[in-house]
Write an enzyme that holds these catalytic residues in place. Structure first.
Site, PDB file in Angstrom:
ATOM      1  N   ASP A  43       0.964  -1.173  -0.031  1.00 36.54           N
ATOM      2  CA  ASP A  43      -0.062   0.067   0.071  1.00 36.54           C
ATOM      3  C   ASP A  43       0.815   1.145  -0.069  1.00 36.54           C
ATOM      4  OD1 ASP A  43      -2.316   1.822   0.671  1.00 36.54           O
ATOM      5  OD2 ASP A  43      -3.289   0.212   1.057  1.00 36.54           O
ATOM      6  N   HIS A 100       2.120   1.728  -3.258  1.00 37.38           N
ATOM      7  CA  HIS A 100       1.305   3.250  -3.846  1.00 37.38           C
ATOM      8  C   HIS A 100       1.765   4.398  -3.711  1.00 37.38           C
ATOM      9  CE1 HIS A 100      -2.613   0.211  -3.041  1.00 37.38           C
ATOM     10  NE2 HIS A 100      -1.638  -0.441  -3.981  1.00 37.38           N
TER      11      HIS A 100
END
Ligand SMILES: *[C@@H]1O[C@H](CO)[C@@H](O)[C@H](O)[C@H]1NC(C)=O
Length: 434
Positions: free
Chosen positions: A265, A288
């Protein structure tokens, strides 16, 4: 005559003493200073460092820190025996002692732990030396609070040092398999623990630590102030759900430097209530990317200000530098600088998304978090998609004061709506006016 000589000798002795004192304190400062680099110019951080130097000098000059080892409290470190109670007992001892204390987790051993909450305030000035491996229990019932594994709560002047091998191992696979992001059959409401949480601490240092395979967020810094994180290496597979590397929320005066984060993430996520956040010398990927937000969740009021990301390399990430807000929120995200950033093969290198949604449905709403004064300076690299720059700002609260200065991202376009953008230096690609 004799009296005069005595006085003179006394004075000379005193002068010699002062001289060696100064020398000793200066060499200490030299030792501690090397981690600072260009950030020394920041007055708040510098002043804090000076105080810390003074403190560590005073610590060193009084007496060496006492060491409390978890093995003295029965921790086995065989990776199979539950060592939680031994850690709790060692913590009690270390926290309630006077003066400087090292709480030692010996190296070359693996300590199996259930969820554990280590609370302050402490009488001592504590350094937790995680030189061995902390390994998370994989049984759900071992987590009293299903959202936390290891928590430091309310401990001021805390240092955590991982030395050359200290590791926090979340063994997250069991949780990842049960995430709705991995499998549609699973419920999205079941919680997974954050591996390492620092809550409500003033003067926190986390250095030289490896954190990996967290059940969910890897390191979370919540409601803290005056924080330095450096030389941490955070890793988890690219497809591990919600394993943000470092999550910062409600925290003031924090610096993250010299760190490497590859995860499933956000590399670093900066959430509401955060102020004066500096990030230097960061390597991200996979994951991310660097994110401010999500802000304004459930119509909430959010404030983030004074964020500087200076010196970062991102490769193979979904986003580069992102600001994301939900529809319907309010508040501001302001005074943000992203500079000296190299991106390779990043899907959305520069993005502001004011229509962010990770829920089943998000409807268009009037109010929004105001995004203003954001500088993108000296950002280079390649896009992995046909977008290089996306500014999708709110219709009612357009983004204000966005500056693109020496931006060169190859392989994508710029899409800018409701954004007040000024180009400085050479900028590629340029916004198509909409
Ligand atoms: C931009 O935001 C609007 C809502 O303000 C949304 O309808 C649209 O789909 C978004 N565009 C992109 C490319 O995400």
């Amino acid at each position: 005559m004799a009296r005069c000589c005595k006085l003179l000798t006394g004075f000379l002795l005193w002068a010699l003493l002062m001289l060696s004192w100064c020398e000793a304190s200066r060499s200490r400062v030299d030792i501690y200073d090397h981690s600072n680099g260009r950030l020394k110019s920041d007055s708040i951080i510098k002043r804090r460092d000076d105080i810390t130097h003074l403190k560590s000098f005073m610590r060193a000059s009084s007496r060496p820190p006492a060491t409390v080892s978890v093995s003295d409290f029965g921790a086995r470190g065989d990776g199979k025996t539950d060592d939680t109670q031994a850690f709790v007992n060692a913590w009690k001892k270390a926290c309630s002692s006077n003066g400087a204390v090292n709480l030692l987790v010996p190296k070359e051993k693996t300590y199996l732990l259930k969820s554990i909450r280590l609370t302050g305030p402490c009488k001592s000035i504590l350094t937790v030396q995680i030189f061995g491996t902390l390994s998370a229990s994989q049984k759900r019932s071992d987590y009293k609070d299903p959202s936390k594994w290891i928590t430091f709560d309310g401990v001021n002047s805390l240092s955590v040092d991982g030395g050359t091998s200290g590791t926090v191992e979340g063994n997250g696979e069991t949780w990842w398999q049960n995430s709705c992001k991995r499998s549609n059959a699973k419920s999205c409401s079941s919680k997974a623990p954050t591996a390492l949480t620092f809550y409500n601490s003033n003067n926190l240092r986390v250095n030289n630590l490896r954190v990996r395979n967290a059940q969910q967020i890897q390191i979370s810094i919540e409601k803290c102030s005056n924080v330095q994180v450096s030389n941490v290496v955070v890793t988890a597979p690219a497809d591990s759900p919600n394993t943000d590397g470092i999550h910062i929320t409600n925290t003031r005066n924090i610096q993250v430097s010299k760190s490497i984060i590859g995860t499933g993430d956000d590399c670093i996520s900066i959430e509401s209530g955060s102020q004066n956040v500096r990030i230097n010398d960061l390597t991200c990927g996979p994951g991310h990317g660097i994110s401010i937000g999500s802000l304004g969740d459930d119509n909430s009021k959010a404030f983030v200000s004074g964020v500087i990301v200076d010196g970062a390399r991102l490769s193979g990430t979904d986003n580069g530098v992102r600001i994301k807000t939900y529809q319907g929120g309010s508040g501001t995200a302001s005074n943000i600088v992203f500079q000296n950033i190299q991106m390779e093969n990043v899907k959305n290198p520069i993005i502001i998304d004011q229509d962010y949604c990770d829920k089943s449905k998000c409807t268009e709403q009037k109010s929004a978090v105001q995004v203003k004064n954001v500088v993108y300076r000296n950002i280079r690299g390649t896009s992995a998609s046909d977008m290089a720059i996306t500014f999708n700002c709110s219709k009612n609260y357009p983004c204000q004061g966005l500056v693109l200065d020496k931006v060169n991202i190859k392989g994508g376009e710029a899409s800018c709506s409701n954004a007040n953008v000024m180009d400085k230096g050479a900028v590629l690609p340029q916004c198509k006016s909409t």
